[in-house]
Write a protein that holds these residues in place. Structure first.
Motif, PDB file in Angstrom:
ATOM      1  N   VAL A 508     -44.057  51.000  21.117  1.00 26.70           N
ATOM      2  CA  VAL A 508     -44.853  50.398  20.066  1.00 26.70           C
ATOM      3  C   VAL A 508     -44.214  48.875  20.023  1.00 26.70           C
ATOM      4  O   VAL A 508     -43.057  48.875  20.067  1.00 26.70           O
ATOM      5  N   ARG A 521     -43.664  56.101  -0.102  1.00 30.61           N
ATOM      6  CA  ARG A 521     -44.489  56.011   1.371  1.00 30.61           C
ATOM      7  C   ARG A 521     -43.450  55.375   2.176  1.00 30.61           C
ATOM      8  O   ARG A 521     -42.626  54.533   1.828  1.00 30.61           O
ATOM      9  N   LEU A 524     -43.884  50.130   7.306  1.00 32.04           N
ATOM     10  CA  LEU A 524     -43.539  49.376   8.653  1.00 32.04           C
ATOM     11  C   LEU A 524     -43.061  48.144   8.360  1.00 32.04           C
ATOM     12  O   LEU A 524     -43.341  47.322   7.601  1.00 32.04           O
TER      13      LEU A 524
ATOM     14  N   THR B  39     -47.705  57.404   7.278  1.00 29.97           N
ATOM     15  CA  THR B  39     -48.230  56.024   7.334  1.00 29.97           C
ATOM     16  C   THR B  39     -48.398  56.008   9.020  1.00 29.97           C
ATOM     17  O   THR B  39     -47.749  56.320   9.730  1.00 29.97           O
ATOM     18  N   ARG B  40     -49.556  55.353   9.259  1.00 29.75           N
ATOM     19  CA  ARG B  40     -49.841  55.049  10.697  1.00 29.75           C
ATOM     20  C   ARG B  40     -49.373  54.043  11.194  1.00 29.75           C
ATOM     21  O   ARG B  40     -48.932  53.087  10.642  1.00 29.75           O
ATOM     22  N   VAL B  41     -48.698  54.234  12.615  1.00 29.29           N
ATOM     23  CA  VAL B  41     -48.227  53.266  13.213  1.00 29.29           C
ATOM     24  C   VAL B  41     -49.094  52.661  14.469  1.00 29.29           C
ATOM     25  O   VAL B  41     -49.343  53.292  15.220  1.00 29.29           O
ATOM     26  N   PRO B  42     -49.497  51.318  14.047  1.00 28.67           N
ATOM     27  CA  PRO B  42     -50.448  50.812  14.935  1.00 28.67           C
ATOM     28  C   PRO B  42     -49.840  50.793  16.323  1.00 28.67           C
ATOM     29  O   PRO B  42     -48.387  50.589  16.635  1.00 28.67           O
ATOM     30  N   SER B  43     -50.658  50.980  17.402  1.00 28.44           N
ATOM     31  CA  SER B  43     -50.319  50.775  18.965  1.00 28.44           C
ATOM     32  C   SER B  43     -49.432  51.861  19.299  1.00 28.44           C
ATOM     33  O   SER B  43     -48.986  51.871  20.462  1.00 28.44           O
ATOM     34  N   ALA B  44     -49.084  52.924  18.400  1.00 26.12           N
ATOM     35  CA  ALA B  44     -48.304  54.182  18.950  1.00 26.12           C
ATOM     36  C   ALA B  44     -49.493  55.159  19.801  1.00 26.12           C
ATOM     37  O   ALA B  44     -50.827  55.114  19.207  1.00 26.12           O
ATOM     38  N   ILE B  48     -49.967  60.525  18.072  1.00 27.30           N
ATOM     39  CA  ILE B  48     -48.706  60.522  17.180  1.00 27.30           C
ATOM     40  C   ILE B  48     -49.512  59.895  15.606  1.00 27.30           C
ATOM     41  O   ILE B  48     -50.375  59.002  15.549  1.00 27.30           O
ATOM     42  N   GLY B  50     -48.313  59.503  12.713  1.00 26.62           N
ATOM     43  CA  GLY B  50     -47.603  58.227  12.131  1.00 26.62           C
ATOM     44  C   GLY B  50     -46.173  58.945  11.448  1.00 26.62           C
ATOM     45  O   GLY B  50     -45.603  59.621  12.036  1.00 26.62           O
ATOM     46  N   VAL B  51     -45.694  58.288  10.497  1.00 25.35           N
ATOM     47  CA  VAL B  51     -44.381  58.501   9.976  1.00 25.35           C
ATOM     48  C   VAL B  51     -44.436  58.930   8.634  1.00 25.35           C
ATOM     49  O   VAL B  51     -45.315  58.315   7.880  1.00 25.35           O
ATOM     50  N   PRO B  60     -41.097  61.279  12.204  1.00 23.25           N
ATOM     51  CA  PRO B  60     -42.321  61.114  13.023  1.00 23.25           C
ATOM     52  C   PRO B  60     -43.446  62.404  12.930  1.00 23.25           C
ATOM     53  O   PRO B  60     -42.791  63.413  12.964  1.00 23.25           O
ATOM     54  N   VAL B  62     -46.616  64.434  14.520  1.00 23.43           N
ATOM     55  CA  VAL B  62     -47.426  64.410  15.743  1.00 23.43           C
ATOM     56  C   VAL B  62     -48.576  65.411  15.539  1.00 23.43           C
ATOM     57  O   VAL B  62     -48.544  66.349  14.824  1.00 23.43           O
ATOM     58  N   GLU B 152     -46.773  62.713  27.870  1.00 24.80           N
ATOM     59  CA  GLU B 152     -46.132  61.268  27.932  1.00 24.80           C
ATOM     60  C   GLU B 152     -45.847  60.883  29.470  1.00 24.80           C
ATOM     61  O   GLU B 152     -46.063  59.742  29.725  1.00 24.80           O
ATOM     62  N   ALA B 156     -47.892  57.718  31.477  1.00 31.15           N
ATOM     63  CA  ALA B 156     -47.154  56.575  32.058  1.00 31.15           C
ATOM     64  C   ALA B 156     -47.025  57.200  33.525  1.00 31.15           C
ATOM     65  O   ALA B 156     -46.025  57.100  34.077  1.00 31.15           O
TER      66      ALA B 156
END
Lengths: 544, 185
Positions: A508, A521, A524, B39-44, B48, B50-51, B60, B62, B152, B156
């Motif tokens: 990421v 919450r 990031l 919370t979403r993690v952009p570009s993951a 996934i 989020g966290v 994390p 999944v 994974e 890749a």
């Protein structure tokens, strides 16, 4: 039982590693000048090491140390001059000892072979002044132990003054009392006013903050520890390249978080190797160019407003502008007639796979590359910049935070999400003027007559929800210029405890970690440099 | 910690994903928590989720269904997060797995576990340790480490120099069901 032994061995290893580092330093200073007391100090270190090794079940290390003692005794009695060969042999012995000590007895791995080293040490100790070992086995023997060292995972330990720990313990006790009081008050909350409760909480909070500060301070160590290996590295490099380089260290006493010291060693090593290999010219060339035939490499650290700046400066040839441009064109990074400002052109050397075939040499072609240096620095929320003058030298500047675990953050809201920016990179906040409010991922805004490219986080992160009536733009330092991040709301600054995201999120980019908000919450923490670099490069107007 | 007790029973926790019941060895499961505020993690990677905050540490989460090739899970009242300990790229890792619902705790002896059939299961047999007999139905015993690491590597594919921690080949090769019995004994 076994674990007990492991603990003791770990302690021994940590101590021995320190002893050897000190030993190496002393040896190098012995090579420069035979100051009184240095040889005695070396002998003491070796003697301690010999005894401890034997006790801890490292007989081979003890043997090497014993032979080394014989050799040193001859040097001390001046019956053996300290020639370069002798010194190389001594340093190789240090390497050999490192290899032996990192090896765990009874473990499957083979004990590093030091018989060759032993033989040469004995020869040097017994023979007259014949320290002329043939060069071929020399290199072979030198490599083996080094390899063995790299296998061992480094012990992550830190020495902390007992007084600091005592103070922490005191504070923990005080916090326990304050917490108890708070619990009692809360149990009878109806009998107390909110002010009273808040007051009790603040009291506990103050103690907690004291503790936090203390713990963070205990983690601070002088940056000089990261510089320690370089006198030796440089000596080896000079021997290998036939160049002459003087090393100047300064600012070793500046304190930073111990993790930073651990993590900048590799990038520093690379920059130093690079400087000697590509930067500093051979003595003959330097003479021709009217420079001192001995090059100078400066490693400098200083604190600067909440950051530490580490510079690697050489007085060599400087970056080859032409060659970089050629290479960039060959790689299709630059159009055939396209020109770039120097600062932008030199950024190309950080692109993976950039280094040209002819630049890859024995020294800097292996190990980590410039791209890794840059990404390591950025992963520490730092910045890397280059300054170079043709014929006069190059300076690489790393700017790193002093601490990693807690930062001053600036929170912004986008849709339902909250993001935290490191406050250090925030310059100002402005409202996005209505006439500039075009939809889209990026845009350019007129900031006091200057164009400011900005990135709309909502679009970039594909955050859902209705857009706000009014957007704000956080102006951020970006390289030498500025850039903006368009967000929905500004939430203000505060201390942020950084939690790493973990290995699941390795790929990421644009996010350096996470933080838990007061609401529970997870927010990031944005890696502003990476985010802007990725997002704005193709869209950015030519540099002003 | 297995003692020399004759034929120990192994406990499994079962849960539902895309209408199917799967199970994990209970020793891999740390706890079950409610699904909230991820919370979403952009570009993951999209599987996934989020966290989330698990008592002050960042966990994390999944979407296991998606990882197995089903459409994204829809969160509803019975959705929850099973906190598991896995080996991801050779590293011990605690992560949350989003499931549609938690099922039951099963006790299975080795006689109750059948090797996965070569075909017919909703997910590739390579992702399964076996089939657990529970009453009249079979429950799919998941090899979660393999699941997490496999895709994974597939994603890749250009850099597959590092094999997954276990030696068997990645799930691409059509295997015979026999080899999957290895991790359970």
């Amino acid at each position: 039982m076994k674990t007990d032994l492991d603990t003791v061995r770990a302690a021994f290893r940590a101590e021995a590693t320190e002893l050897l580092a000190g030993l190496e330093r002393d040896l190098l200073s012995l090579e420069r000048s035979a100051a009184p007391g240095v040889i005695e100090s070396i002998q003491r270190s070796i003697h301690t090491l010999k005894g401890n090794s034997l006790l801890m079940g490292f007989p081979a290390a003890s043997d090497v140390a014993h032979t080394l003692e014989d050799l040193l005794a001859r040097i001390a009695s001046r019956s053996l001059p300290v020639t370069q060969q002798v010194m190389t042999l001594l340093l190789q012995a240090v390497d050999g000892l490192r290899g032996l000590i990192s090896h765990t007895p009874g473990e499957g791995r083979e004990v590093p072979d030091v018989s060759e080293l032993q033989r040469r040490l004995r020869e040097a100790a017994s023979a007259g002044c014949s320290s002329e070992a043939s060069p071929a086995p020399e290199s072979a023997a030198a490599e083996q132990p080094v390899e063995a060292t790299s296998h061992a995972a480094p012990e992550r330990t830190l020495r902390v003054g007992l007084d600091k720990l005592d103070r922490m313990l005191d504070l923990t006790g005080e916090i326990a009392i304050a917490r108890g009081r708070l619990t009692t008050l809360l149990e009878q909350a109806d009998r107390h006013s909110p002010q009273e409760l808040l007051e009790a909480h603040r009291e506990a909070d103050r103690l907690y903050l004291d503790l936090q500060e203390l713990v963070l301070k205990a983690r601070m160590v002088p940056i000089g520890r990261a510089f320690q290996p370089f006198p030796r590295t440089l000596r080896d490099l000079c021997e290998a390249t036939g160049k002459l380089v003087r090393l100047e260290l300064s600012g070793e006493e500046v304190e930073v978080d111990t993790t930073i010291v651990e993590l900048i060693r590799d990038p520093l090593t690379h920059l130093v190797r690079n400087a000697v290999d590509h930067g500093i010219e051979p003595p003959s060339v330097r003479k021709q160019r009217g420079k001192d035939f001995k090059g100078t490499l400066k490693l400098r650290a200083f604190a600067d407003s909440g950051s530490i700046v580490v510079e690697v400066e050489d007085d060599g040839a400087g970056l080859d502008r032409e060659r970089i441009r050629e290479r960039a064109r060959a790689m299709g990074l630059l159009g055939p007639n396209e020109e770039r400002e120097d600062a932008e052109l030199f950024q190309f050397i950080f692109i993976p796979g950039f280094s040209t075939a002819e630049r890859v040499t024995e020294l800097s072609g292996r190990g980590i590359g410039m791209d890794v240096v840059k990404s390591r620095v950025e992963s520490l929320r730092g910045a890397l910049s280059i300054e170079t003058r043709e014929g006069a030298g190059t300076t690489f500047t790393m700017r790193l935070p002093l601490m990693l675990s807690i930062i001053e953050g600036f929170s912004v809201g986008v849709g339902g999400e909250t993001y935290v920016l490191p406050l250090a990179s925030v310059l100002e906040c402005v409202e996005l003027p209505e006439e500039e409010q075009r939809p889209g991922r990026t845009g350019v805004l007129n900031l006091r007559g200057q164009p400011l490219p900005y990135l709309r986080l909502r679009e970039h992160f594909a955050v859902e929800g209705p857009p706000p009536a009014r957007e704000s733009v956080v102006v951020i330092r970006h390289g030498r210029g500025q850039a903006g991040l368009a967000v929905d709301t500004l939430l203000g600054q505060g201390q942020t405890v950084v939690k790493p995201l973990g290995s699941l999120f390795q790929r990421v980019s644009g996010v350096s970690g996470s933080a838990i908000l007061g609401t529970g919450r997870v927010a990031l923490i944005l890696d502003v440099a990476a985010l802007l670099q990725k997002a704005l490069r193709p869209y950015a107007p030519a540099a002003q | 910690m297995s003692q020399p007790v004759p034929e120990p029973l192994v406990q499994y926790l079962s849960f539902f994903i895309a209408g199917e019941e799967y199970a994990l060895r209970i020793l891999q499961v740390r706890e079950i928590v409610e699904y909230e505020a991820v919370t979403r993690v952009p570009s993951a990677p999209e599987w996934i989720r989020g966290v989330t905050n698990l008592r002050g540490s960042v966990l994390p989460v999944v979407d296991l269904g998606m990882k197995l090739g089903f459409p994204p899970s829809v969160v509803h009242r019975r959705s929850c997060i099973v906190v598991v300990e896995v080996t991801f790229q050779g590293e011990r890792l605690v992560m949350g797995v989003l499931v549609d619902a938690v099922g039951q705790v099963l006790e299975l002896g080795s006689g109750d576990v059948e090797p996965p059939p070569a075909f017919g299961t909703p997910i590739h047999a390579d992702y399964l340790v076996g089939l657990g007999r529970a009453g009249k139905k079979f429950i799919l015993l998941l090899d979660i480490d393999r699941v997490l690491n496999a895709q994974e590597i597939r994603a890749a594919s250009a850099v597959t120099t590092e094999p997954p921690p276990e030696s068997p080949p990645p799930p691409e090769a059509p295997p015979a069901g026999a080899e999957a019995g290895e991790p359970q004994a």
